[in-house]
Write a protein that holds these residues in place. Structure first.
Motif, short mmCIF file in Angstrom:
data_model
loop_
_atom_site.label_atom_id
_atom_site.label_comp_id
_atom_site.label_asym_id
_atom_site.label_seq_id
_atom_site.Cartn_x
_atom_site.Cartn_y
_atom_site.Cartn_z
N ASP A 95 2.76 -9.93 -6.63
CA ASP A 95 2.76 -9.57 -8.06
C ASP A 95 2.38 -8.07 -8.03
N SER A 96 2.02 -7.32 -9.24
CA SER A 96 1.65 -6.22 -9.10
C SER A 96 0.58 -5.68 -8.30
N ARG A 97 -0.28 -6.47 -7.81
CA ARG A 97 -1.26 -6.26 -6.93
C ARG A 97 -0.63 -5.92 -5.68
N VAL A 98 0.09 -6.49 -5.25
CA VAL A 98 1.01 -6.61 -3.82
C VAL A 98 1.86 -5.41 -3.86
N ILE A 99 2.33 -5.07 -5.07
CA ILE A 99 3.53 -4.11 -5.16
C ILE A 99 2.78 -2.63 -5.12
N VAL A 100 1.66 -2.46 -5.71
CA VAL A 100 0.91 -1.14 -5.81
C VAL A 100 0.41 -0.93 -4.56
N GLU A 101 0.06 -1.86 -3.65
CA GLU A 101 -0.52 -1.59 -2.31
C GLU A 101 0.81 -1.47 -1.63
N TYR A 102 1.48 -1.79 -1.47
CA TYR A 102 2.76 -1.53 -0.76
C TYR A 102 3.29 -0.16 -1.20
N LEU A 103 3.26 0.22 -2.45
CA LEU A 103 3.98 1.46 -2.69
C LEU A 103 2.83 2.67 -2.16
N ASP A 104 1.46 2.10 -2.28
CA ASP A 104 0.42 3.20 -1.95
C ASP A 104 0.59 3.63 -0.33
N THR A 105 1.15 2.75 0.44
CA THR A 105 1.40 2.98 1.94
C THR A 105 2.77 3.75 2.31
N ARG A 106 3.48 3.89 1.21
CA ARG A 106 4.91 4.69 1.63
C ARG A 106 4.88 6.24 1.53
N THR A 107 3.85 6.70 1.25
CA THR A 107 3.68 8.18 1.42
C THR A 107 2.33 8.63 2.11
N PRO A 108 2.55 9.58 3.11
CA PRO A 108 1.69 10.06 3.77
C PRO A 108 0.55 10.76 2.87
N GLY A 109 -0.84 10.89 3.48
CA GLY A 109 -1.77 11.87 2.70
C GLY A 109 -2.55 10.95 1.60
N SER A 110 -2.72 11.55 0.39
CA SER A 110 -3.75 11.05 -0.56
C SER A 110 -3.35 9.71 -0.92
N LYS A 111 -4.30 8.95 -0.91
CA LYS A 111 -4.18 7.45 -1.49
C LYS A 111 -4.54 6.86 -2.62
N LEU A 112 -4.10 6.13 -3.35
CA LEU A 112 -4.74 5.52 -4.67
C LEU A 112 -5.67 4.41 -4.31
N VAL A 113 -5.37 3.81 -3.20
CA VAL A 113 -6.51 2.73 -2.70
C VAL A 113 -7.02 3.35 -1.37
N PRO A 114 -8.54 3.65 -1.51
CA PRO A 114 -8.95 4.33 -0.19
C PRO A 114 -8.94 3.73 0.94
N SER A 115 -8.89 4.02 2.08
CA SER A 115 -8.91 3.33 3.14
C SER A 115 -10.31 2.72 3.62
N ASP A 116 -11.53 3.57 3.12
CA ASP A 116 -12.65 3.05 3.41
C ASP A 116 -13.01 1.61 2.66
N ALA A 117 -13.54 0.58 3.88
CA ALA A 117 -13.76 -0.59 3.21
C ALA A 117 -14.48 -0.82 2.04
N GLY A 118 -15.58 -0.01 1.86
CA GLY A 118 -16.32 -0.33 0.83
C GLY A 118 -15.77 0.20 -0.56
N LEU A 119 -15.25 1.55 -0.34
CA LEU A 119 -14.61 2.06 -1.55
C LEU A 119 -13.45 1.04 -2.07
#
Ligand SMILES: N[C@@H](CCC(=O)N[C@@H](CS)C(=O)NCC(=O)O)C(=O)O
Length: 203
Positions: A62-86
């Motif tokens: 659903d939307s939660r999966v799609i936004v994570e997918y899109l976030d991995t489609r570009t290099p550089g700044s991420k809308l979901v941080p890679s740091d586990a806590g954040l």
């Protein structure tokens, strides 16, 4: 990539805003939920939007999966941080924002039933979830520019889409007066071109 969406779905709006913020090209296909010729069921057995149809014809939901997918489609700044806590902080904000949307939609669907089939108790229970959720978010955003780590993230997008949807469905509740910190945040978010381009249309 093609996005199946309805114009006032807060979950689909979240996806559209993520694509705009990341300058990703999506072909938009507006659908009518429940229509006989709706393509949604072909890609999502749950029959819900949004669905992202990939070039290989696989449907992502659903939307939660799609936004994570899109976030991995570009290099550089991420809308979901890679740091586990954040990352956990961001997706927790998103879970609450989406949950408020779920409860708002539940009220709307109940109120669309013939009045003798509506349950006042159900409506009140869902409205309490909306109010409790807004109160917690209003407290959490207090004095902060952005929801998490002083950085614009998916949490801000999810909260903004939720507020737009609450405004669409429950304008009469006066949420902007009741939750002034959220109201301020919404005003800031609403100035972004991605939010302006995706304003929900009452239906
Ligand atoms: N958790 C889902 C919720 C999707 C959802 O409920 N979409 C609504 C439109 S706002 C829908 O398609 N409803 C049709 C149905 O439930 O049959 C997501 O985040 O994508």
């Amino acid at each position: 990539m093609k996005l199946l969406y309805t114009s006032n779905s807060p979950y689909a709006r979240k996806v559209r805003i993520v694509a705009l913020e990341k300058h990703l090209n999506l072909t938009l296909q507006e659908v009518v939920l429940g229509a006989e010729d709706s393509p949604v069921l072909q890609y999502n057995p749950l029959g819900k939007v949004p669905v992202l149809v990939l070039d290989n014809e696989e449907g992502l939901y659903d939307s939660r999966v799609i936004v994570e997918y899109l976030d991995t489609r570009t290099p550089g700044s991420k809308l979901v941080p890679s740091d586990a806590g954040l990352r956990i902080s961001v997706i927790r904000w998103c879970a609450l924002a989406d949950g408020i949307c779920d409860a708002t939609i539940a009220v709307m669907l109940e109120q669309r039933k013939p009045s003798d089939q509506q349950s006042e108790a159900f409506i009140n229970k869902q409205k309490t979830k909306v109010e409790n959720g807004l109160a917690v978010l209003n407290e959490d955003i207090n004095k902060k520019k952005w929801c998490v780590d002083e950085t614009f993230s998916l949490a801000d997008i999810a909260v903004g889409c939720m507020l737009g949807y609450v405004d669409l469905r429950f304008k009469e509740m006066g949420w902007q007066e009741q939750y002034p910190n959220l109201s301020k945040h919404y005003t800031i978010l609403s100035k972004r071109p991605s939010f302006k381009e995706t304003i929900p249309i009452p239906a």
